[in-house]
Structures are given as structure tokens and as C-alpha cells.
Scaffold this active site. Structure first.
Site, PDB file in Angstrom:
ATOM      1  N   ASP A 158     -10.759  13.821 -10.671  1.00  0.00           N
ATOM      2  CA  ASP A 158     -11.981  13.010 -10.600  1.00  0.00           C
ATOM      3  C   ASP A 158     -12.270  12.382 -11.965  1.00  0.00           C
ATOM      4  OD1 ASP A 158     -12.561  14.069  -7.869  1.00  0.00           O
ATOM      5  OD2 ASP A 158     -12.736  15.932  -9.000  1.00  0.00           O
ATOM      6  N   HIS A 186     -16.163  19.545  -6.804  1.00  0.00           N
ATOM      7  CA  HIS A 186     -15.087  18.610  -6.455  1.00  0.00           C
ATOM      8  C   HIS A 186     -15.276  18.244  -4.984  1.00  0.00           C
ATOM      9  CE1 HIS A 186     -11.296  16.674  -5.773  1.00  0.00           C
ATOM     10  NE2 HIS A 186     -11.020  17.547  -4.828  1.00  0.00           N
TER      11      HIS A 186
HETATM   12  P1  NAX Z   1       0.035  20.360   1.723  1.00  0.00           P
HETATM   13  O1  NAX Z   1      -0.560  20.733   3.032  1.00  0.00           O
HETATM   14  O2  NAX Z   1       1.092  19.317   1.653  1.00  0.00           O
HETATM   15  O3  NAX Z   1       0.614  21.668   1.021  1.00  0.00           O
HETATM   16  C1  NAX Z   1      -0.075  22.876   0.989  1.00  0.00           C
HETATM   17  C2  NAX Z   1       0.969  23.978   1.006  1.00  0.00           C
HETATM   18  O4  NAX Z   1       0.281  25.228   0.832  1.00  0.00           O
HETATM   19  C3  NAX Z   1       1.751  24.070   2.315  1.00  0.00           C
HETATM   20  O5  NAX Z   1       3.128  23.976   2.033  1.00  0.00           O
HETATM   21  C4  NAX Z   1       1.355  25.442   2.863  1.00  0.00           C
HETATM   22  O6  NAX Z   1       2.446  26.086   3.517  1.00  0.00           O
HETATM   23  C5  NAX Z   1       0.978  26.166   1.582  1.00  0.00           C
HETATM   24  N1  NAX Z   1       0.150  27.366   1.796  1.00  0.00           N
HETATM   25  C6  NAX Z   1      -0.811  27.572   2.722  1.00  0.00           C
HETATM   26  N2  NAX Z   1      -1.309  28.805   2.628  1.00  0.00           N
HETATM   27  C7  NAX Z   1      -0.657  29.401   1.619  1.00  0.00           C
HETATM   28  C8  NAX Z   1      -0.704  30.707   1.067  1.00  0.00           C
HETATM   29  N3  NAX Z   1      -1.535  31.645   1.539  1.00  0.00           N
HETATM   30  N4  NAX Z   1       0.123  30.987   0.031  1.00  0.00           N
HETATM   31  C9  NAX Z   1       0.964  30.059  -0.438  1.00  0.00           C
HETATM   32  N5  NAX Z   1       1.065  28.830   0.059  1.00  0.00           N
HETATM   33  C10 NAX Z   1       0.275  28.491   1.075  1.00  0.00           C
HETATM   34  O7  NAX Z   1      -1.212  19.979   0.799  1.00  0.00           O
HETATM   35  P2  NAX Z   1      -1.231  19.193  -0.590  1.00  0.00           P
HETATM   36  O8  NAX Z   1      -1.363  17.752  -0.325  1.00  0.00           O
HETATM   37  O9  NAX Z   1      -0.114  19.663  -1.454  1.00  0.00           O
HETATM   38  O10 NAX Z   1      -2.636  19.697  -1.171  1.00  0.00           O
HETATM   39  C11 NAX Z   1      -2.841  21.048  -1.542  1.00  0.00           C
HETATM   40  C12 NAX Z   1      -4.316  21.322  -1.744  1.00  0.00           C
HETATM   41  O11 NAX Z   1      -4.831  20.517  -2.797  1.00  0.00           O
HETATM   42  C13 NAX Z   1      -5.189  21.004  -0.533  1.00  0.00           C
HETATM   43  O12 NAX Z   1      -6.134  22.055  -0.360  1.00  0.00           O
HETATM   44  C14 NAX Z   1      -5.907  19.741  -0.941  1.00  0.00           C
HETATM   45  O13 NAX Z   1      -7.137  19.588  -0.273  1.00  0.00           O
HETATM   46  C15 NAX Z   1      -6.085  19.984  -2.414  1.00  0.00           C
HETATM   47  N6  NAX Z   1      -6.378  18.825  -3.251  1.00  0.00           N
HETATM   48  C16 NAX Z   1      -7.197  19.015  -4.309  1.00  0.00           C
HETATM   49  C17 NAX Z   1      -7.490  18.017  -5.216  1.00  0.00           C
HETATM   50  C18 NAX Z   1      -8.366  18.265  -6.385  1.00  0.00           C
HETATM   51  O14 NAX Z   1      -8.604  17.311  -7.127  1.00  0.00           O
HETATM   52  N7  NAX Z   1      -8.896  19.461  -6.632  1.00  0.00           N
HETATM   53  C19 NAX Z   1      -6.955  16.652  -4.999  1.00  0.00           C
HETATM   54  C20 NAX Z   1      -5.736  16.598  -4.130  1.00  0.00           C
HETATM   55  C21 NAX Z   1      -5.755  17.541  -2.962  1.00  0.00           C
HETATM   56  O15 NAX Z   1      -6.492  16.937  -1.923  1.00  0.00           O
END
Ligand code: NAX
Length: 327
Positions: A158, A186
Site C-alpha cells: 500500500d 491493510h
Molecule cells: P495463492 O492462493 O496463489 O497462494 C496461496 C498458497 O498458500 C496456496 O498455494 C495454498 O496452498 C497455500 N496455503 C494455504 N494454506 C496454507 C497453510 N496452512 N500452510 C502453508 N501454505 C498454505 O495466493 P497469493 O496470490 O499467493 O496470495 C497469498 C496471500 O497474500 C493471500 O492471502 C492474499 O490475500 C494476500 N495478499 C496480501 C497482500 C498484502 O499487501 N498484504 C497483497 C497481495 C495479496 O492479495
């Protein structure tokens, strides 16, 4: 030291992971210092993660000292100096907010407990997975032996978005912009602050001199940028989120720039009347793995209302996870 820095990444087979791992391994975080990657995924994603590791191998990165993958947090977090908690449960169709908090609660309680048990004494934990602030609060609350200031949630994306929007508006390079602050959660209630940010040393709000733009274009553009990227790209921001995750970790470990500060969501000590104990974004300076909230900034009525609205949302999230017994 030239011992490898042990860095855990959760959700390593996800979208953000696909960008983050390669930048970590190429030196974007720790320069020439060798890095050892510890990659956590859920069982069904381990095969995909093996493919990503094949690609990491194929880059022959000189600084990459080792890669370990697995689905057991106690094994993966063993001895880690930095844990980047990226993996989280996204909101599925028909999922209520309480369901989302509960699903993520299960993940971040377990990971907090595992870090508490096995991480290195100097561990720093950055939470990117959403709802990031509250996930950090849950992990922190489940790791009683780790000092609370070792946990932060990511608002650097952000922060970077706000710098980029302001630079474009005033026609200056991003390097002219200093002292940007994101306050609060966030989420769409976050408050990007132009009253303390500067453009070549001048107060940004005065350089812009357009309260309507500030209120009705700048703030919503920054706050809703994630949705705009989904709309354009067909999937959520990943490379920019990975880049911000590295920026945040880099500055935390190696220090923020002189005469500048960064935004990090950290446990409130009551500064700026943000209720103590909430994980809320503040202006911070960092040095050698420690952060300090910048003190003494004047908060006018406009900013006060925005900060209060975002921290009220954080208090609601905290109350909801408390009710679920997660903290
Ligand atoms: P993806 O859905 O592509 O990847 C997430 C991965 O986490 C998947 O491969 C899943 O298998 C894995 N996962 C789920 N539970 C797990 C666990 N208990 N242990 C280990 N791995 C686990 O999401 P992606 O686009 O990579 O985003 C990841 C996270 O970042 C999401 O929650 C998203 O909302 C968040 N974001 C946060 C941002 C920020 O600025 N704070 C911005 C970008 C993003 O939206």
C-alpha cells in the site's frame, strides 16, 4: 556473517511465492549473503512446489545455499531467522467473514505455535496472507515466548502504491517522495497520508493542493488498487506483493533509509491513540531488525477520522477472533 540466512516462506507454491522465491534466491533481500529457503505448503500443493524447486535449481543462483520443502510447520520453521507468512485461506464462494477468520485462525494459531517452539532466537515474522493484520495478531498471541515486536503485517505494498500514485500526480520520480505513511488496516479502510509525506522536501498535500483529488481519487485508488488489478489482470497482485514483502523484510533487517521512514503494521503501544494491542500500520524507522514508531506527528481532524475508522475495523476483527477463541 556468512552463515546462510534461513528464510521460511509459507504458501510457497502460490502466486506470490512464484515471484518471491526467485527474488529471495537472487539476492534481493540479503545481497551476497547465502540464503537457505524453507518452503511450507499444504500437502496437495507439494507436487506443484516440487516443480518450483526444480526451477529454482535451474537458475543456479550462487547465493542459494539450500531448499527444503514440507507441510509440517515445526519441521520447516526449525531454526529460521525470518518467516514470511504468505499462505492463507482465500474467501471462497458463500463464505462468511466469520468462516474466513476461523479458517485463517486455524492456520495462524498452528504456525504461531510452531514458530514459538522451533524458530531461531532472532526470528522476525512478516505476515502477507490476508487478513494480514489480524493473522499477525493471531500468530503473535500463539507465540508467547517470541517478543511481540518480532511480528508485523505487510502494508508496504500500500505504501509503495501511494508513492507511485503521488509521484505520477506531481510529475516527480518516486525517489522525490519521502515519509509516506499508511495508517491502520491493510484493507479498504486504510489511510494513506499526504500530510506528512514530502515531495522534494515539501509537504505533499500542499504540493498537490487539491483536497478533492486527495480525498476522492488518491485515497480510493490506493485503497482499491488490489481490486483494480484483479479486474485488469484476472488474478490478484502477485509480483508487486512479492516485491513489497522483500522491501519490508529488507528494511526491517537492514534498516530504513536516513531521513525517511516506512509503513509497517505492528503491535500498537497506544501511539497516536491507536488502541494498544492492535496490529495497525504506522510510520516506523527500522534498524538492525528493530522498528520504532515515528513520534510527534501532528494529526489533523481529517486524518484523525480516517485513522479512527480503520482502527475501529481492526478492533472488530480482534473482537471476532477473540470470540472464536483464537487469541
Ligand atoms: P495463492 O492462493 O496463489 O497462494 C496461496 C498458497 O498458500 C496456496 O498455494 C495454498 O496452498 C497455500 N496455503 C494455504 N494454506 C496454507 C497453510 N496452512 N500452510 C502453508 N501454505 C498454505 O495466493 P497469493 O496470490 O499467493 O496470495 C497469498 C496471500 O497474500 C493471500 O492471502 C492474499 O490475500 C494476500 N495478499 C496480501 C497482500 C498484502 O499487501 N498484504 C497483497 C497481495 C495479496 O492479495
Amino acid at each position: 556473517s556468512s552463515d546462510p540466512l534461513k528464510v521460511a516462506v509459507t504458501g510457497a507454491a502460490g502466486q506470490i511465492g512464484y515471484s518471491l522465491l526467485f527474488r529471495l534466491a537472487s539476492g534481493a533481500l540479503a545481497g551476497d549473503r547465502p540464503i537457505e529457503l524453507r518452503l511450507l505448503e499444504i500437502e496437495p500443493a507439494l507436487k506443484a512446489l516440487e516443480g518450483v524447486v526444480m526451477e529454482l535449481d535451474d537458475c543456479a543462483f550462487p547465493q542459494l545455499a539450500g531448499v527444503q520443502i514440507g507441510s509440517d510447520p515445526e519441521q520447516i520453521f526449525d531454526g529460521v531467522n525470518l518467516a514470511l507468512l504468505v499462505g492463507a485461506r482465500p474467501r471462497g464462494p458463500g463464505m462468511e467473514r466469520g468462516d474466513l477468520l476461523e479458517a485463517n485462525g486455524a492456520i495462524f494459531t498452528a504456525q504461531g505455535q510452531a514458530l514459538n517452539k522451533v524458530a531461531a532466537d532472532d526470528v522476525r515474522i512478516g505476515v502477507t496472507g490476508n487478513p494480514a493484520n489480524t493473522n499477525a495478531l493471531i500468530a503473535m498471541s500463539n507465540a508467547p515466548d517470541i517478543p511481540q515486536e518480532r511480528f508485523s503485517a505487510l502494508t508496504r505494498l500500500d505504501h509503495n502504491r501511494a508513492i507511485s500514485q503521488l509521484a505520477a500526480k506531481v510529475g516527480a520520480p518516486v525517489t522525490s517522495i519521502k515519509q509516506m505513511t499508511i495508517w491502520g488496516n491493510h484493507s479498504a479502510t486504510q489511510y494513506p497520508d499526504l500530510f506528512h509525506a514530502t515531495v522534494d522536501g515539501k509537504v505533499a498535500a500542499e504540493v498537490v493542493d487539491d483536497q478533492d483529488w486527495l480525498e476522492n481519487t488518491f485515497i480510493p485508488t490506493v485503497a482499491k488498487r488490489g481490486a483494480a488489478i484483479i479486474e485488469a489482470r484476472g488474478s490478484s497482485s502477485a509480483a508487486s506483493a512479492a516485491s513489497a514483502t522483500i522491501d519490508a523484510a529488507h528494511d526491517w533487517l537492514f534498516g530504513s533509509a536516513d531521513n525517511d521512514w516506512v509503513s509497517m503494521a505492528v503491535r500498537s503501544d497506544g501511539s497516536y491513540d491507536v488502541p494498544e494491542g492492535l496490529v495497525s500500520s504506522f510510520p516506523v524507522v527500522t534498524e538492525d531488525g528493530d522498528w520504532t514508531i515515528v513520534q510527534g506527528l501532528g494529526i489533523d481532524e481529517f486524518s484523525r477520522a480516517r485513522i479512527d475508522a480503520s482502527t475501529a475495523e481492526l478492533a472488530e476483527e480482534r473482537d471476532a477472533v477473540k470470540e472464536l477463541g483464537l487469541i
